[in-house]
Design a protein around this motif. Structure first.
Motif, PDB file in Angstrom:
ATOM      1  N   SER A 176      28.711 -12.932  15.546  1.00  0.00           N
ATOM      2  CA  SER A 176      28.625 -12.029  16.691  1.00  0.00           C
ATOM      3  C   SER A 176      29.262 -10.687  16.379  1.00  0.00           C
ATOM      4  CB  SER A 176      29.355 -12.637  17.886  1.00  0.00           C
ATOM      5  OG  SER A 176      30.772 -12.520  17.722  1.00  0.00           O
ATOM      6  N   PRO A 177      28.971  -9.674  17.181  1.00  0.00           N
ATOM      7  CA  PRO A 177      29.801  -8.464  17.146  1.00  0.00           C
ATOM      8  C   PRO A 177      31.223  -8.804  17.604  1.00  0.00           C
ATOM      9  CG  PRO A 177      27.734  -8.093  18.323  1.00  0.00           C
ATOM     10  CD  PRO A 177      27.852  -9.564  18.120  1.00  0.00           C
ATOM     11  N   VAL A 178      32.146  -7.926  17.328  1.00  0.00           N
ATOM     12  CA  VAL A 178      33.534  -8.120  17.754  1.00  0.00           C
ATOM     13  C   VAL A 178      33.629  -7.920  19.262  1.00  0.00           C
ATOM     14  CG1 VAL A 178      35.908  -7.286  17.524  1.00  0.00           C
ATOM     15  CG2 VAL A 178      34.404  -7.370  15.515  1.00  0.00           C
ATOM     16  N   VAL A 179      34.333  -8.838  19.933  1.00  0.00           N
ATOM     17  CA  VAL A 179      34.588  -8.703  21.367  1.00  0.00           C
ATOM     18  C   VAL A 179      36.090  -8.561  21.587  1.00  0.00           C
ATOM     19  CG1 VAL A 179      32.509  -9.948  22.053  1.00  0.00           C
ATOM     20  CG2 VAL A 179      34.634 -11.218  21.678  1.00  0.00           C
ATOM     21  N   ASP A 180      36.456  -8.190  22.808  1.00  0.00           N
ATOM     22  CA  ASP A 180      37.833  -7.759  23.063  1.00  0.00           C
ATOM     23  C   ASP A 180      38.734  -8.807  23.696  1.00  0.00           C
ATOM     24  OD1 ASP A 180      37.365  -5.201  22.034  1.00  0.00           O
ATOM     25  OD2 ASP A 180      36.560  -4.502  23.950  1.00  0.00           O
ATOM     26  N   GLY A 181      38.270 -10.030  23.829  1.00  0.00           N
ATOM     27  CA  GLY A 181      39.155 -11.027  24.413  1.00  0.00           C
ATOM     28  C   GLY A 181      38.474 -12.368  24.575  1.00  0.00           C
ATOM     29  N   LEU A 182      39.272 -13.377  24.934  1.00  0.00           N
ATOM     30  CA  LEU A 182      38.769 -14.731  25.094  1.00  0.00           C
ATOM     31  C   LEU A 182      37.715 -14.822  26.186  1.00  0.00           C
ATOM     32  CD1 LEU A 182      42.107 -16.788  24.806  1.00  0.00           C
ATOM     33  CD2 LEU A 182      40.336 -16.492  23.055  1.00  0.00           C
ATOM     34  N   ALA A 183      37.835 -14.010  27.214  1.00  0.00           N
ATOM     35  CA  ALA A 183      36.883 -14.065  28.321  1.00  0.00           C
ATOM     36  C   ALA A 183      35.475 -13.661  27.897  1.00  0.00           C
ATOM     37  CB  ALA A 183      37.358 -13.179  29.474  1.00  0.00           C
ATOM     38  N   GLU A 184      35.336 -13.017  26.740  1.00  0.00           N
ATOM     39  CA  GLU A 184      34.028 -12.557  26.280  1.00  0.00           C
ATOM     40  C   GLU A 184      33.415 -13.471  25.218  1.00  0.00           C
ATOM     41  OE1 GLU A 184      33.689  -8.289  25.517  1.00  0.00           O
ATOM     42  OE2 GLU A 184      35.702  -8.050  26.344  1.00  0.00           O
ATOM     43  N   LEU A 185      34.019 -14.638  25.011  1.00  0.00           N
ATOM     44  CA  LEU A 185      33.522 -15.524  23.963  1.00  0.00           C
ATOM     45  C   LEU A 185      32.144 -16.103  24.291  1.00  0.00           C
ATOM     46  CD1 LEU A 185      36.670 -17.517  22.765  1.00  0.00           C
ATOM     47  CD2 LEU A 185      35.663 -15.425  21.830  1.00  0.00           C
ATOM     48  N   GLY A 186      31.836 -16.265  25.574  1.00  0.00           N
ATOM     49  CA  GLY A 186      30.515 -16.767  25.945  1.00  0.00           C
ATOM     50  C   GLY A 186      29.419 -15.819  25.491  1.00  0.00           C
ATOM     51  N   LEU A 187      29.617 -14.535  25.744  1.00  0.00           N
ATOM     52  CA  LEU A 187      28.663 -13.528  25.287  1.00  0.00           C
ATOM     53  C   LEU A 187      28.594 -13.527  23.764  1.00  0.00           C
ATOM     54  CD1 LEU A 187      26.849 -11.017  25.555  1.00  0.00           C
ATOM     55  CD2 LEU A 187      28.952  -9.644  25.680  1.00  0.00           C
ATOM     56  N   ALA A 188      29.756 -13.589  23.103  1.00  0.00           N
ATOM     57  CA  ALA A 188      29.788 -13.569  21.639  1.00  0.00           C
ATOM     58  C   ALA A 188      29.040 -14.771  21.064  1.00  0.00           C
ATOM     59  CB  ALA A 188      31.228 -13.547  21.150  1.00  0.00           C
ATOM     60  N   ARG A 189      29.188 -15.948  21.695  1.00  0.00           N
ATOM     61  CA  ARG A 189      28.480 -17.130  21.189  1.00  0.00           C
ATOM     62  C   ARG A 189      26.969 -16.953  21.306  1.00  0.00           C
ATOM     63  NH1 ARG A 189      25.569 -20.943  22.932  1.00  0.00           N
ATOM     64  NH2 ARG A 189      25.880 -20.261  25.077  1.00  0.00           N
ATOM     65  N   ARG A 190      26.504 -16.403  22.415  1.00  0.00           N
ATOM     66  CA  ARG A 190      25.066 -16.191  22.585  1.00  0.00           C
ATOM     67  C   ARG A 190      24.523 -15.219  21.535  1.00  0.00           C
ATOM     68  NH1 ARG A 190      26.766 -16.009  27.961  1.00  0.00           N
ATOM     69  NH2 ARG A 190      26.471 -13.745  28.105  1.00  0.00           N
ATOM     70  N   LEU A 191      25.284 -14.171  21.256  1.00  0.00           N
ATOM     71  CA  LEU A 191      24.838 -13.193  20.264  1.00  0.00           C
ATOM     72  C   LEU A 191      24.877 -13.772  18.849  1.00  0.00           C
ATOM     73  CD1 LEU A 191      26.557  -9.972  21.678  1.00  0.00           C
ATOM     74  CD2 LEU A 191      24.169 -10.697  21.928  1.00  0.00           C
ATOM     75  N   ALA A 192      25.896 -14.591  18.567  1.00  0.00           N
ATOM     76  CA  ALA A 192      25.967 -15.239  17.254  1.00  0.00           C
ATOM     77  C   ALA A 192      24.806 -16.211  17.081  1.00  0.00           C
ATOM     78  CB  ALA A 192      27.300 -15.967  17.093  1.00  0.00           C
ATOM     79  N   ARG A 193      24.455 -16.914  18.151  1.00  0.00           N
ATOM     80  CA  ARG A 193      23.317 -17.830  18.104  1.00  0.00           C
ATOM     81  C   ARG A 193      22.015 -17.069  17.827  1.00  0.00           C
ATOM     82  NH1 ARG A 193      21.128 -22.587  16.822  1.00  0.00           N
ATOM     83  NH2 ARG A 193      19.330 -23.080  18.127  1.00  0.00           N
ATOM     84  N   ALA A 194      21.881 -15.897  18.443  1.00  0.00           N
ATOM     85  CA  ALA A 194      20.701 -15.069  18.190  1.00  0.00           C
ATOM     86  C   ALA A 194      20.634 -14.656  16.728  1.00  0.00           C
ATOM     87  CB  ALA A 194      20.716 -13.842  19.100  1.00  0.00           C
ATOM     88  N   ALA A 239      16.259 -10.569  15.603  1.00  0.00           N
ATOM     89  CA  ALA A 239      16.827 -11.430  16.635  1.00  0.00           C
ATOM     90  C   ALA A 239      16.012 -11.366  17.921  1.00  0.00           C
ATOM     91  CB  ALA A 239      18.282 -11.024  16.908  1.00  0.00           C
ATOM     92  N   LEU A 240      15.507 -10.190  18.246  1.00  0.00           N
ATOM     93  CA  LEU A 240      14.640 -10.076  19.414  1.00  0.00           C
ATOM     94  C   LEU A 240      13.415 -10.970  19.261  1.00  0.00           C
ATOM     95  CD1 LEU A 240      14.672  -6.229  20.123  1.00  0.00           C
ATOM     96  CD2 LEU A 240      15.569  -8.022  21.621  1.00  0.00           C
ATOM     97  N   VAL A 241      12.823 -10.941  18.076  1.00  0.00           N
ATOM     98  CA  VAL A 241      11.644 -11.756  17.806  1.00  0.00           C
ATOM     99  C   VAL A 241      11.993 -13.240  17.847  1.00  0.00           C
ATOM    100  CG1 VAL A 241       9.960 -12.359  16.031  1.00  0.00           C
ATOM    101  CG2 VAL A 241      10.484  -9.955  16.478  1.00  0.00           C
ATOM    102  N   ALA A 242      13.076 -13.611  17.171  1.00  0.00           N
ATOM    103  CA  ALA A 242      13.448 -15.021  17.059  1.00  0.00           C
ATOM    104  C   ALA A 242      13.870 -15.623  18.388  1.00  0.00           C
ATOM    105  CB  ALA A 242      14.583 -15.171  16.043  1.00  0.00           C
ATOM    106  N   SER A 243      14.372 -14.796  19.295  1.00  0.00           N
ATOM    107  CA  SER A 243      14.855 -15.299  20.581  1.00  0.00           C
ATOM    108  C   SER A 243      13.730 -15.592  21.563  1.00  0.00           C
ATOM    109  CB  SER A 243      15.827 -14.287  21.204  1.00  0.00           C
ATOM    110  OG  SER A 243      16.965 -14.124  20.391  1.00  0.00           O
ATOM    111  N   ALA A 244      12.513 -15.220  21.204  1.00  0.00           N
ATOM    112  CA  ALA A 244      11.356 -15.491  22.072  1.00  0.00           C
ATOM    113  C   ALA A 244      10.280 -16.173  21.238  1.00  0.00           C
ATOM    114  CB  ALA A 244      10.842 -14.199  22.687  1.00  0.00           C
ATOM    115  N   PRO A 245      10.470 -17.454  20.881  1.00  0.00           N
ATOM    116  CA  PRO A 245       9.561 -18.114  19.934  1.00  0.00           C
ATOM    117  C   PRO A 245       8.110 -18.180  20.392  1.00  0.00           C
ATOM    118  CG  PRO A 245      11.067 -19.691  20.961  1.00  0.00           C
ATOM    119  CD  PRO A 245      11.571 -18.330  21.305  1.00  0.00           C
ATOM    120  N   GLU A 246       7.872 -18.349  21.687  1.00  0.00           N
ATOM    121  CA  GLU A 246       6.483 -18.415  22.153  1.00  0.00           C
ATOM    122  C   GLU A 246       5.784 -17.068  21.967  1.00  0.00           C
ATOM    123  OE1 GLU A 246       6.523 -19.822  26.134  1.00  0.00           O
ATOM    124  OE2 GLU A 246       7.032 -21.884  25.578  1.00  0.00           O
TER     125      GLU A 246
END
Length: 230
Positions: free
Chosen positions: A93-111, A133-140
């Motif tokens: 993922s990109p760098v985030v600024d705190g623990l509260a942003e880990l959900g967003l970071a996980r989604r971006l890392a998954r992408a 990542a844009l392409v891969a995130s929409a497989p259909e």
């Protein structure tokens, strides 16, 4: 409850993006991590064991998802450690600024992970793979794009298809220079030109038309993420 299990239980709500403020505080206390800090998340294709390198970088793992507390530098050093440990494929993922942003970071890392082609062991950062990542995130939609743009190529013999796709890739990697692509492919520049013209006829898209070129590039990214054309 084991230490790893406890860490996973504390990280779970954070990585899901559903943690309430009191859960963020509890996780910070339980894990010994600051609520605010420079964090990155890595999502691997399979769990991995990363030995400590004495650098002071803190890793916390929840299955195949790793949270790293970064120092002044970026995630390049910790990621290199993962590669050395034989981990991968993985997305960072990109760098985030705190623990509260880990959900967003996980989604971006998954992408980012989704951009790793079949059989690849690479660990890649999202910043370098955004269009893919844009392409891969929409497989259909990706499958439809491949069929729409490269459908006529998919009925060719595999060797013939690979020749045309490989020429397109070389031309792109050479900045659109036919001469440089010919040198890389060890063939005459007219051969490269003729292959590209044939590809344009088959796809009904011009490589000199910006919008059609973008469509072709996105379709190429989608094609790379499948076993078709390999």
């Amino acid at each position: 409850m084991g230490r790893d299990t406890e860490a996973a239980a504390l990280l779970g709500p954070l990585l899901a993006g559903s943690a309430q403020p009191h859960q963020v505080r509890r996780a910070a206390q339980g894990l010994g991590l600051p609520e605010r800090g420079r964090y990155a998340v890595v999502v691997l294709g399979a769990p991995a064991v990363v030995p400590s390198d004495g650098s002071g970088v803190r890793w916390c793992w929840c299955g195949e998802v790793g949270v790293v507390l970064l120092g002044p530098g970026g995630p390049a050093g910790p990621v290199a450690r993962l590669v050395a440990a034989g981990a991968g494929p993985g997305g960072v993922s990109p760098v985030v600024d705190g623990l509260a942003e880990l959900g967003l970071a996980r989604r971006l890392a998954r992408a980012a992970l989704l951009t790793c082609g079949p059989g690849r062991r690479e660990i890649v950062a999202l910043e370098g793979r955004l269009p893919t990542a844009l392409v891969a995130s929409a497989p259909e939609l990706s499958a439809r794009l491949v069929a729409e743009v490269f459908g006529p190529l998919l009925v060719l013999a595999p060797a013939e298809r690979a020749l045309l796709v490989g020429t397109l890739e070389a031309w792109l990697e050479c900045g659109g220079s036919v001469g440089r692509a010919a040198a890389r492919l060890r063939c005459h520049r007219n051969t490269v030109f003729n292959r590209l013209r044939r590809l344009e006829r088959l796809t009904s898209r011009s490589l000199s038309h910006p919008r059609e070129l973008v469509e072709t590039l996105l379709a190429l990214d989608a094609l790379r993420l499948t076993k078709v054309g390999t």
